[in-house]
Design a protein around this motif. Structure first.
Motif, short mmCIF file in Angstrom:
data_model
loop_
_atom_site.label_atom_id
_atom_site.label_comp_id
_atom_site.label_asym_id
_atom_site.label_seq_id
_atom_site.Cartn_x
_atom_site.Cartn_y
_atom_site.Cartn_z
N LEU A 169 0.79 -1.15 -0.10
CA LEU A 169 0.00 0.00 -0.12
C LEU A 169 0.75 1.14 0.07
O LEU A 169 1.67 1.50 1.05
CB LEU A 169 -0.81 0.04 1.27
CG LEU A 169 -1.92 1.49 1.45
CD1 LEU A 169 -2.70 1.56 0.31
CD2 LEU A 169 -2.55 1.19 2.76
N ARG B 137 1.08 5.40 -0.08
CA ARG B 137 0.54 6.74 -0.04
C ARG B 137 1.29 7.63 -0.37
O ARG B 137 2.86 7.62 -0.24
CB ARG B 137 -0.17 6.91 1.47
CG ARG B 137 -1.29 6.18 1.52
CD ARG B 137 -2.06 6.43 2.93
NE ARG B 137 -3.27 5.86 3.13
CZ ARG B 137 -4.00 5.71 4.33
NH1 ARG B 137 -3.39 6.25 5.35
NH2 ARG B 137 -5.23 5.28 4.26
N GLU C 277 -5.49 3.91 -6.70
CA GLU C 277 -6.48 5.18 -6.26
C GLU C 277 -7.71 4.37 -5.42
O GLU C 277 -8.77 4.53 -5.62
CB GLU C 277 -6.98 6.18 -6.84
CG GLU C 277 -5.82 7.15 -7.45
CD GLU C 277 -6.27 8.21 -8.14
OE1 GLU C 277 -7.24 8.12 -8.95
OE2 GLU C 277 -5.75 9.46 -7.98
N ASP D 155 -9.11 4.52 -2.38
CA ASP D 155 -9.64 5.37 -1.74
C ASP D 155 -10.80 6.03 -2.44
O ASP D 155 -11.58 6.95 -1.82
CB ASP D 155 -8.71 6.11 -0.66
CG ASP D 155 -7.84 6.99 -1.79
OD1 ASP D 155 -7.48 6.65 -2.55
OD2 ASP D 155 -7.43 8.35 -1.11
N THR E 281 -2.45 2.08 -4.58
CA THR E 281 -2.17 3.44 -4.36
C THR E 281 -3.35 3.97 -3.68
O THR E 281 -4.25 3.57 -3.78
CB THR E 281 -1.62 4.26 -5.47
OG1 THR E 281 -2.90 4.37 -6.44
CG2 THR E 281 -0.50 3.45 -6.34
N SER E 282 -3.19 5.16 -2.87
CA SER E 282 -4.12 5.87 -2.00
C SER E 282 -3.60 7.10 -1.93
O SER E 282 -2.68 7.50 -1.72
CB SER E 282 -4.25 5.04 -0.80
OG SER E 282 -5.01 5.99 0.30
N ASN E 283 -4.63 8.07 -2.07
CA ASN E 283 -4.42 9.53 -1.83
C ASN E 283 -5.02 10.09 -0.48
O ASN E 283 -5.17 11.33 -0.15
CB ASN E 283 -4.94 10.35 -3.00
CG ASN E 283 -4.30 10.31 -4.26
OD1 ASN E 283 -3.19 10.17 -4.42
ND2 ASN E 283 -5.09 10.18 -5.47
N LEU F 157 -8.92 3.79 5.55
CA LEU F 157 -9.01 2.41 4.75
C LEU F 157 -9.14 1.42 6.26
O LEU F 157 -8.70 1.74 7.15
CB LEU F 157 -7.75 1.91 4.02
CG LEU F 157 -7.60 2.80 2.86
CD1 LEU F 157 -6.37 2.18 2.13
CD2 LEU F 157 -8.65 2.42 1.87
#
Length: 280
Positions: free
Chosen positions: A34, A36, A120, A122, A161-163, A168
């Motif tokens: 993961l 960020r 992405e 999220d 990936t996460s912004n 989560l």
């Protein structure tokens, strides 16, 4: 993992030592990675770089607000089957013909280890990550329409990936190796810029980096410029032939760096770093 099959930084992707280490740990542990970091830190491009470095195929799943977890596994095209039954001349009794595997499903079914980018995550509904927990643990999924179970022959390398638009779930986070990509410092950013603009003179790069990081330090800017905007800005300056002396006083083509009217207005009210002129 052997040394020649580990992820390494390349001429096209500049990775920190910490990022290189965490990628290789996730690959060895066969755990989802993961990632960020603020926009422009290379989260999405990382998967491509890992695929090239490890010489593995890359499958990409761009998550949207309407995405469901099942979409990454398979989709049953009921509309196409209905149309074929009404207007077609073929046999529609074989449901398998209307099952289309998503990126995860393709990776599970393949006989070669694959990189899967879930980009992405999220953006989707809060239940989206929880709905993938079993599949990420078991590396298999069941298709009720056909009674078939697809299990991974070789566990894919999963990069998520996460912004940080949404938190989560803890249960999902426990299953991942986590890394936050810090925004590049000036030395690392110079290396990144030179990947995209290898022939631009050093003085121009130096001036641009000074102005770029000065902009990012301004508290009144809500959307700070990212790496991609810096790369575009330097390219525009090089093509325009603007003299370096002008860059010392102004920040030309500000609309490439800042994308909000409020940010442009706030800086125009403040004036240039030297206090001698306005931004253009």
């Amino acid at each position: 993992m052997s040394q020649n099959m580990s992820f390494q930084s390349s001429n096209s992707y500049i990775a920190s030592d910490e990022l290189i280490e965490i990628v290789n740990v996730a690959v060895d542990l066969e755990r989802p990675l993961l990632i960020r970091g603020e926009p422009g830190t290379g989260k999405t491009l990382l998967a491509r770089a890992v695929a090239e470095s490890l010489q593995m195929p890359l499958l990409t799943w761009h998550v949207k607000s309407t995405s469901k977890a099942q979409d990454g596994l398979y989709v049953y095209d009921t509309v196409q089957r209905l149309n074929d039954s009404r207007f077609g001349s073929g046999d529609v009794s074989n449901i398998k013909d209307y099952i289309k595997l998503g990126p995860l499903g393709q990776a599970f079914q393949g006989d070669q280890r694959t990189i899967v980018l879930i980009d992405e995550i999220d953006k989707a509904d809060i239940e989206f990550p929880n709905d993938l927990l079993h599949e990420l643990d078991a590396m298999s999924f069941h298709i009720p329409e056909t009674g078939e179970t697809i299990a991974a022959q070789k566990r894919p390398v999963i990069i998520i990936t996460s912004n940080a638009e949404k938190e989560l779930p803890d249960a999902f986070l426990r299953r991942c190796v986590f890394h936050y990509i810090s925004f590049p410092d000036q030395a690392q950013m110079e290396k990144i810029v030179k990947v995209h603009h290898p022939d631009i003179e050093q003085k121009l790069i130096d001036q641009c980096l000074v102005k770029f990081y000065w902009l990012r330090e301004q508290d009144q800017i809500r959307k700070k410029p990212s790496t991609s905007e810096l790369v575009d800005w330097i390219g525009a300056l090089a093509r325009s032939g603007i003299p370096l002396k002008r860059l010392e006083k102004d920040i030309p083509f500000m609309g490439i760096l800042l994308k909000k009217e409020q940010d442009l207005q706030a800086l125009n009210n403040r004036g240039a770093p030297s206090g001698r002129s306005r931004f253009l």
